[in-house]
Design an enzyme around this catalytic site. Structure first.
Site, PDB file in Angstrom:
ATOM      1  N   GLU A 156      -0.878  -1.221  -6.627  1.00 48.93           N
ATOM      2  CA  GLU A 156      -1.426  -0.398  -7.160  1.00 48.93           C
ATOM      3  C   GLU A 156      -0.528   0.882  -7.685  1.00 48.93           C
ATOM      4  OE1 GLU A 156      -5.026   0.614  -4.917  1.00 48.93           O
ATOM      5  OE2 GLU A 156      -3.680   2.209  -4.369  1.00 48.93           O
TER       6      GLU A 156
ATOM      7  N   LYS B 183       1.315   9.194  18.159  1.00 48.19           N
ATOM      8  CA  LYS B 183       1.415  10.496  18.810  1.00 48.19           C
ATOM      9  C   LYS B 183       2.127  10.272  20.177  1.00 48.19           C
ATOM     10  CE  LYS B 183      -0.818  12.470  15.581  1.00 48.19           C
ATOM     11  NZ  LYS B 183       0.249  13.011  14.320  1.00 48.19           N
TER      12      LYS B 183
ATOM     13  N   GLY C  59      -7.065   1.330  -2.368  1.00 51.76           N
ATOM     14  CA  GLY C  59      -7.252  -0.010  -2.920  1.00 51.76           C
ATOM     15  C   GLY C  59      -7.246  -0.984  -1.755  1.00 51.76           C
TER      16      GLY C  59
ATOM     17  N   ASN D 255      -7.198   9.928   4.721  1.00 45.80           N
ATOM     18  CA  ASN D 255      -6.824   9.909   3.266  1.00 45.80           C
ATOM     19  C   ASN D 255      -7.888   9.140   2.658  1.00 45.80           C
ATOM     20  OD1 ASN D 255      -4.314  10.925   3.633  1.00 45.80           O
ATOM     21  ND2 ASN D 255      -3.427   9.167   3.605  1.00 45.80           N
TER      22      ASN D 255
ATOM     23  N   GLY E  36       0.908  -1.207   0.088  1.00 43.31           N
ATOM     24  CA  GLY E  36      -0.114  -0.028  -0.088  1.00 43.31           C
ATOM     25  C   GLY E  36       0.921   1.131   0.056  1.00 43.31           C
ATOM     26  N   ILE E  37       0.122   2.310   0.148  1.00 40.07           N
ATOM     27  CA  ILE E  37       0.764   3.608   0.118  1.00 40.07           C
ATOM     28  C   ILE E  37       1.431   4.087   1.427  1.00 40.07           C
ATOM     29  CG2 ILE E  37      -0.424   4.519  -1.733  1.00 40.07           C
ATOM     30  CD1 ILE E  37      -2.063   6.077   0.681  1.00 40.07           C
ATOM     31  N   GLY E  38       2.323   5.006   1.584  1.00 41.53           N
ATOM     32  CA  GLY E  38       2.608   5.450   2.705  1.00 41.53           C
ATOM     33  C   GLY E  38       3.986   5.123   3.115  1.00 41.53           C
ATOM     34  N   SER E  39       4.558   5.827   4.164  1.00 41.21           N
ATOM     35  CA  SER E  39       6.099   5.586   4.740  1.00 41.21           C
ATOM     36  C   SER E  39       6.044   4.008   5.262  1.00 41.21           C
ATOM     37  CB  SER E  39       6.317   6.489   5.732  1.00 41.21           C
ATOM     38  OG  SER E  39       5.954   7.581   5.161  1.00 41.21           O
ATOM     39  N   VAL E  40       5.041   3.709   6.315  1.00 33.56           N
ATOM     40  CA  VAL E  40       5.109   2.450   6.780  1.00 33.56           C
ATOM     41  C   VAL E  40       5.338   1.077   5.663  1.00 33.56           C
ATOM     42  CG1 VAL E  40       3.905   0.777   8.406  1.00 33.56           C
ATOM     43  CG2 VAL E  40       4.086   3.364   8.830  1.00 33.56           C
TER      44      VAL E  40
HETATM   45  N1  COA Z   1      -4.882   7.645  15.293  1.00 32.52           N
HETATM   46  C1  COA Z   1      -4.654   8.902  15.051  1.00 32.52           C
HETATM   47  N2  COA Z   1      -3.635   9.234  14.289  1.00 32.52           N
HETATM   48  C2  COA Z   1      -2.957   8.193  13.796  1.00 32.52           C
HETATM   49  C3  COA Z   1      -3.039   6.681  14.178  1.00 32.52           C
HETATM   50  C4  COA Z   1      -4.184   6.616  15.069  1.00 32.52           C
HETATM   51  N3  COA Z   1      -4.491   5.356  15.376  1.00 32.52           N
HETATM   52  N4  COA Z   1      -2.225   6.206  13.604  1.00 32.52           N
HETATM   53  C5  COA Z   1      -1.455   6.871  13.062  1.00 32.52           C
HETATM   54  N5  COA Z   1      -1.649   7.922  13.042  1.00 32.52           N
HETATM   55  C6  COA Z   1      -1.256   9.103  12.252  1.00 32.52           C
HETATM   56  C7  COA Z   1       0.296   9.376  12.602  1.00 32.52           C
HETATM   57  O1  COA Z   1       0.653   9.892  13.639  1.00 32.52           O
HETATM   58  C8  COA Z   1       0.507  10.153  11.302  1.00 32.52           C
HETATM   59  O2  COA Z   1       0.390  11.613  11.809  1.00 32.52           O
HETATM   60  P1  COA Z   1       1.250  12.720  11.087  1.00 32.52           P
HETATM   61  O3  COA Z   1       1.154  12.805   9.672  1.00 32.52           O
HETATM   62  O4  COA Z   1       0.593  13.867  11.894  1.00 32.52           O
HETATM   63  O5  COA Z   1       2.804  12.431  11.556  1.00 32.52           O
HETATM   64  C9  COA Z   1      -0.339   9.843  10.500  1.00 32.52           C
HETATM   65  O6  COA Z   1      -1.511   9.168  11.016  1.00 32.52           O
HETATM   66  C10 COA Z   1       0.459   8.855   9.252  1.00 32.52           C
HETATM   67  O7  COA Z   1       0.838   7.673   9.885  1.00 32.52           O
HETATM   68  P2  COA Z   1       2.087   6.955   9.579  1.00 32.52           P
HETATM   69  O8  COA Z   1       2.414   6.128  10.810  1.00 32.52           O
HETATM   70  O9  COA Z   1       3.335   7.994   9.332  1.00 32.52           O
HETATM   71  O10 COA Z   1       1.732   5.837   8.390  1.00 32.52           O
HETATM   72  P3  COA Z   1       1.749   6.248   7.010  1.00 32.52           P
HETATM   73  O11 COA Z   1       2.421   7.326   6.256  1.00 32.52           O
HETATM   74  O12 COA Z   1       2.114   4.921   6.265  1.00 32.52           O
HETATM   75  O13 COA Z   1       0.151   6.357   6.664  1.00 32.52           O
HETATM   76  C11 COA Z   1      -2.084   5.821   6.698  1.00 32.52           C
HETATM   77  C12 COA Z   1      -0.601   5.349   7.257  1.00 32.52           C
HETATM   78  C13 COA Z   1      -3.256   4.602   7.387  1.00 32.52           C
HETATM   79  C14 COA Z   1      -2.909   6.892   6.938  1.00 32.52           C
HETATM   80  C15 COA Z   1      -2.066   5.308   5.080  1.00 32.52           C
HETATM   81  O14 COA Z   1      -1.442   4.028   4.788  1.00 32.52           O
HETATM   82  C16 COA Z   1      -3.506   5.356   4.258  1.00 32.52           C
HETATM   83  O15 COA Z   1      -4.101   6.386   4.109  1.00 32.52           O
HETATM   84  N6  COA Z   1      -4.012   4.151   4.289  1.00 32.52           N
HETATM   85  C17 COA Z   1      -5.342   4.036   3.567  1.00 32.52           C
HETATM   86  C18 COA Z   1      -4.989   3.777   2.107  1.00 32.52           C
HETATM   87  C19 COA Z   1      -4.485   2.695   1.835  1.00 32.52           C
HETATM   88  O16 COA Z   1      -4.277   1.552   2.603  1.00 32.52           O
HETATM   89  N7  COA Z   1      -4.209   2.461   0.330  1.00 32.52           N
HETATM   90  C20 COA Z   1      -3.247   1.364   0.040  1.00 32.52           C
HETATM   91  C21 COA Z   1      -3.719   0.803  -0.958  1.00 32.52           C
HETATM   92  S1  COA Z   1      -2.445   0.954  -2.252  1.00 32.52           S
END
Ligand code: COA
Length: 506
Positions: A291, A405, A385, A381, A266-270
């Site tokens: 994707e 946090k 997918g 976001n 998936g997308i994102g840093s993790v």
């Molecule tokens: N409650 C509140 N905030 C939370 C949280 C929770 N349970 N868990 C994580 N966060 C916050 C983090 O602190 C971070 O905040 P910041 O931007 O202020 O630093 C932010 O969410 C992003 O989290 P991060 O750990 O940096 O992960 P990420 O960049 O990998 O993004 C998702 C994680 C879930 C937001 C992202 O993967 C996403 O939008 N997923 C849904 C869509 C998807 O899965 N697409 C994949 C198909 S290709």
């Protein structure tokens, strides 16, 4: 005419349709629906939407914006701040747009990314007035060659009343030949999609279009915005290590070999960091059917780990983008870009037997996953997918850090405050603490494995206490409804999910 343009705009009849971005933007009227190319900051139409934002300084109007996924170039931010969006779908990832959505200033339809094309084809969604599509070339026969993403561009072009092409001279011409555009017939009149392996081609190298629909061609010269992912850290490295342990167990059990199965990430840093962790593993000759291709996929290519990757967009950091585009020849015969309804198609995901890795915001003790709504209400976001893959893949893996946090939020909670992926679609949960294999487990078994293997130590006792108290009340999936969201309300009231009696652990 400039040779750089004629080399790319090879259908001569179209030379007279070159217009400025401002002129093309002037055709768009209040209330129209626009289908913009663009998927996770890649291959987005850049110039016409920017001119539209300019127009909003002197005019009041609103349009619906449909895309593949999120846009780069700050377009989602600029359009949201200009107040020109009535409805946005199917995905976004911009903080300003997020705020407008959560303040109720624009409608956002959070949609499975494989669904948008079907809803346009079946005329459930508003008809597209203008498709505005970035291309690297238009061939002699009139095929539109997309840039770094295909997304929903082919269905937008097929169904739109008018088409505007942004011919981007800065995007590498070598992208031509990389795409595989396959169109589906309407539902009920459709045979199987004859794609049985990741590297198969079943379509054309570009998007067919009735040239009469092309109202204008705008010449542009800007690369995509780079991705915003942050590099792997200690916790994501631990998550990658747990995932690798899980894969090793699967190999030991004879369910996988060292080639694994096609990977989706998936997308994102993790998700990027976790995939990155495979570089130092024994797994090799891997395939990716995803994707988005982020940096980690190209790092794995460079380490000789991947033999083929198929996706619907390429989204890279600035450094990686420069490197990949300067050496596109190296990857060309190992890459295919497809429409998002093909990259995310349930039939293909199930047939290929993907290992899907997506990121959760929070998971509950029974394995329900929230990927989208912070504390159950505020959009982050969108589901993207992740649902297409989780529901249909071989093994649905969700990754998340066990806290967010600075530890004030536990990512493992009694009851997910919003459910994107139900317990039925979640096989493996991974945090930096460990992994929980939920396959074949009943809810009461799952709760214990998730709490013991995935929760952060400072929240374990609190979770166990909830589970034990809930279990006394009975039920297939025990809960104390009046306390189920107490963790989220405590966070809102006291700034932490941790109960006072457990706070010594902080
Ligand atoms: N409650 C509140 N905030 C939370 C949280 C929770 N349970 N868990 C994580 N966060 C916050 C983090 O602190 C971070 O905040 P910041 O931007 O202020 O630093 C932010 O969410 C992003 O989290 P991060 O750990 O940096 O992960 P990420 O960049 O990998 O993004 C998702 C994680 C879930 C937001 C992202 O993967 C996403 O939008 N997923 C849904 C869509 C998807 O899965 N697409 C994949 C198909 S290709």
């Amino acid at each position: 005419m400039d040779k750089h343009i004629t080399e790319r705009l090879r259908m001569n009849d179209l030379h007279t349709r070159i217009v400025s971005a401002d002129e093309a933007a002037s055709w768009i009227q209040d209330g129209m629906t626009l289908g913009l190319s663009g998927f996770t900051r890649a291959g987005d139409a850049k110039a016409v939407p920017t001119s539209l934002v300019e127009r909003a300084k002197t005019e009041t109007f609103k349009v619906n914006i449909f895309t593949g996924a999120s846009l780069g170039f700050d377009l989602d931010k600029l359009m949201a701040e200009a107040g020109i969006i009535n409805k946005r779908l199917p995905f976004q990832a911009d903080p300003s747009m997020r705020k407008k959505i959560n303040d109720g200033n624009l409608y956002f339809v959070d949609q499975h990314l494989s669904h948008t094309a079907e809803l346009i084809r079946s005329e459930v969604l508003d008809p597209i007035d203008y498709a505005i599509i970035e291309a690297v070339a238009i061939t002699e026969e009139g095929l539109i060659i997309p840039a770094t993403s295909v997304g929903n561009s082919s269905i937008f072009i097929e169904k739109a009343r008018n088409v505007i092409i942004e011919l981007n001279l800065a995007q590498p011409a070598e992208l031509e030949g990389l795409h595989d555009i396959y169109s589906l017939n309407e539902q009920g009149k459709r045979g199987p999609i004859m794609l049985t392996s990741v590297n198969e081609r079943i379509g054309e190298i570009g998007i067919p279009v009735d040239p009469a629909k092309i109202k204008g061609i705008v010449i542009t010269k800007s690369l995509d915005s780079s991705s915003t992912i942050v590099p792997p850290d200690e916790e994501t490295a631990q998550m990658a290590a747990h995932l690798i342990t899980f894969f090793r167990e699967e190999v030991k059990a004879g369910r996988l070999t060292n080639e694994l199965a096609p990977l989706q990430s998936g997308i994102g840093s993790v998700a990027n960091a976790v995939l990155h962790g495979l570089i130092d593993s024994e797994f090799e000759n891997l395939e990716v059917y995803s994707e988005v291709l982020q940096d980690a996929v190209f790092d794995l290519f460079d380490h000789g780990k991947i033999r083929f990757a198929s996706a619907c967009s390429i989204t890279l950091s600035e450094e990686k983008m420069n490197e990949v585009y300067a050496n596109l020849e190296k990857y060309r015969d190992k890459l295919i870009l497809r429409p998002q309804e093909i990259s995310n198609h349930p039939e293909l995901i199930r047939r290929l037997g993907l290992l899907s890795i997506n990121t959760a915001l929070e998971a509950d003790i029974y394995g329900n996953i929230n990927s989208t709504h912070v504390s159950g209400t505020k959009m982050m976001n969108g589901i993207g997918g992740s649902g297409d893959f989780a529901r249909n893949c071989r093994t649905a893996i969700f990754v998340t850090k066990s806290t967010a946090k600075n530890g004030t939020i536990s990512s493992i909670v009694p009851f997910a405050s919003h459910v994107d992926h139900t317990e039925h679609d979640v096989d493996i949960l991974v945090t930096e603490q460990g992994y929980a294999d939920l396959r074949g487990l009943a809810p009461r078994e799952r709760a214990l494995v998730i709490i013991h293997n995935c929760a952060h130590p400072m929240y374990k006792e609190q979770l166990l206490q909830y589970f034990e108290e809930a279990s006394l009340r009975g039920g297939q999936t025990p809960h104390i409804l009046e306390k189920a969201f107490s963790w989220h309300t405590r966070l809102a009231d006291q700034g932490t999910m941790l109960e006072k009696q457990f706070s010594f652990s902080l």
